[in-house]
Scaffold this motif. Structure first.
Motif, PDB file in Angstrom:
ATOM      1  N   UNK A   1       3.448  -2.982  -0.981  1.00 40.88           N
ATOM      2  CA  UNK A   1       4.434  -4.029  -0.708  1.00 40.88           C
ATOM      3  C   UNK A   1       3.801  -5.399  -0.934  1.00 40.88           C
ATOM      4  N   UNK A   2       4.631  -6.431  -0.996  1.00 38.13           N
ATOM      5  CA  UNK A   2       4.091  -7.788  -1.097  1.00 38.13           C
ATOM      6  C   UNK A   2       3.250  -8.121   0.126  1.00 38.13           C
ATOM      7  N   UNK A   3       3.690  -7.667   1.294  1.00 42.05           N
ATOM      8  CA  UNK A   3       2.906  -7.914   2.510  1.00 42.05           C
ATOM      9  C   UNK A   3       1.523  -7.271   2.404  1.00 42.05           C
ATOM     10  N   UNK A   4       1.457  -6.067   1.839  1.00 41.99           N
ATOM     11  CA  UNK A   4       0.162  -5.402   1.704  1.00 41.99           C
ATOM     12  C   UNK A   4      -0.726  -6.107   0.685  1.00 41.99           C
ATOM     13  N   UNK A   5      -0.139  -6.628  -0.361  1.00 41.02           N
ATOM     14  CA  UNK A   5      -0.943  -7.432  -1.292  1.00 41.02           C
ATOM     15  C   UNK A   5      -1.564  -8.621  -0.568  1.00 41.02           C
ATOM     16  N   UNK A   6      -0.771  -9.293   0.231  1.00 40.63           N
ATOM     17  CA  UNK A   6      -1.251 -10.506   0.912  1.00 40.63           C
ATOM     18  C   UNK A   6      -2.265 -10.175   1.999  1.00 40.63           C
ATOM     19  N   UNK A   7      -2.053  -9.084   2.717  1.00 43.84           N
ATOM     20  CA  UNK A   7      -3.044  -8.662   3.708  1.00 43.84           C
ATOM     21  C   UNK A   7      -4.386  -8.392   3.036  1.00 43.84           C
ATOM     22  N   UNK A   8      -4.347  -7.796   1.870  1.00 41.88           N
ATOM     23  CA  UNK A   8      -5.556  -7.525   1.085  1.00 41.88           C
ATOM     24  C   UNK A   8      -6.283  -8.832   0.762  1.00 41.88           C
ATOM     25  N   UNK A   9      -5.549  -9.821   0.273  1.00 41.25           N
ATOM     26  CA  UNK A   9      -6.162 -11.106  -0.078  1.00 41.25           C
ATOM     27  C   UNK A   9      -6.736 -11.797   1.152  1.00 41.25           C
TER      28      UNK A   9
END
Length: 383
Positions: A225-233
């Motif tokens: 998800x977009x949220x998971x991409x951002x959590x990764x960053x």
């Protein structure tokens, strides 16, 4: 300047004040239709880091083995012991491949797999010392955190112990692969046999404490998800704060051919340039965002320079054969020479700068017999 999306104005104020962006800010960036302002913000952030410079490296790239037992569902590269197209190079073959087109390069980039017959200190320590003796001007960019975790477990060593041995043998930089997406949900479904996020981060932070630099990546375009991409960053940003040493972040677009996630298809050009821009804006303590032409293609990577990227990676030797992304259907070729890199960078309005793995810089026409230039010597040991 006119901003079509008012929500970006508050984010721009944060960026101007040096305030790190939140996950909610990142969602705004991913979802905005004002792609022009997104690009402007990312380009400004890039220029604060590296002014008008864009980097490239003269590189040799080798896949030393494609034998791997991690069984990641996104992978089209791995082979088993009984597969007729498996590859496992001896140390002599790796050296011969590296030297096949001469010695005028500054980085040796080797990627393999979880191969029980090759991924051991008995194989790599003598080979690394051999390279350092024969090619003292070349930095070794080897392994991923996933490979180091596998090797540590095989040898029953702690991360600190194995990293100390690799650093002593001459390891300069560790590649960013194996990160995929840090989400537990993602890893459980896509790469359950690979090192988990916490240990991936621990390995990189251990490397940095031993003076070994590293890169970081994220695989995007499948189930995340977009949220998971951002959590990764954000997790990468926090890791850099705890233990500085990451050189660059490289967004890796998913390639669908020949793997179990092929139904997700290719990422779009718009998703690619958004990913570059959001990465640049979220990772305020990373100096470099790399547009790896082998993955997105040379044209998208040139455009990425207007969306926050400041590195186009590097040449491959004219006889090098990249297997990981070519197995998954990449539409790029195998070889781009340094003259083409300089042309593409200059055409985009930037100054091309030749570098090595740790961003020590060299004149574009430097050769090993010239000796190390002052600007490279000045950066020696920096991570």
């Amino acid at each position: 300047m006119t901003t079509a999306d008012p929500a970006l104005r508050a984010i721009e104020c944060k960026l101007d004040e040096g305030i790190s962006l939140s996950l909610e800010d990142g969602l705004t960036l991913f979802r905005t239709s004002d792609i022009h302002t997104l690009g402007r913000l990312a380009k400004t952030a890039k220029e604060r880091k590296s002014r008008n410079e864009v980097y490239y490296v003269l590189n040799r790239y080798i896949n030393s083995t494609n034998v791997c037992y991690a069984n990641c569902t996104f992978c089209s590269f791995s082979r088993g012991e009984k597969d007729v197209d498996r590859v496992r190079m001896s140390a002599d073959q790796v050296v011969a491949k590296a030297l096949e087109t001469g010695t005028n390069f500054n980085q040796l980039h080797i990627v393999g797999g979880h191969d029980p017959r090759q991924l051991s200190l008995d194989y790599w320590l003598p080979l690394m010392r051999r390279f350092k003796e024969q090619l003292p001007h070349v930095q070794l960019s080897l392994f991923t955190a996933a490979e180091i975790d596998y090797m540590a477990r095989r040898h029953r060593l702690s991360y600190d112990e194995i990293v100390a041995q690799l650093a002593e043998a001459g390891l300069d930089n560790v590649n960013g692969g194996g990160a995929e997406v840090f989400s537990e949900r993602f890893r459980r479904e896509v790469c359950p046999n690979k090192v988990d996020a916490a240990h991936w981060l621990e390995i990189h932070e251990t490397l940095h404490r031993h003076g070994v630099a590293s890169n970081a990546t994220m695989l995007y375009g499948t189930i995340e998800t977009l949220e998971e991409r951002l959590e990764h960053l954000i997790m990468l940003r926090e890791s850099q704060r705890r233990s500085p040493g990451y050189n660059a972040f490289i967004p890796l677009a998913f390639h669908p051919d020949g793997n179990a996630l092929s139904h997700h298809g290719w990422t779009s050009g718009l998703d690619d340039i958004r990913m570059f821009a959001v990465s640049r804006l979220m990772l305020d303590n990373f100096d470099h965002i790399k547009a790896y032409w082998m993955i997105q293609g040379i044209k998208v990577c040139q455009l990425a320079l207007e969306f926050g990227a400041d590195d186009m990676d590097g040449t491959h030797g004219s006889t090098d054969e990249e297997m990981i992304y070519h197995s998954a259907g990449t539409r790029s070729g195998q070889y781009v020479d340094d003259r083409e890199f300089r042309r593409l960078i200059e055409e985009a309005g930037y100054v091309p700068v030749r570098r090595n793995s740790t961003y020590q810089t060299f004149p574009h026409d430097w050769k090993p017999e010239d000796g190390m230039p002052e600007r490279a010597l000045a950066g020696a040991g920096a991570v």
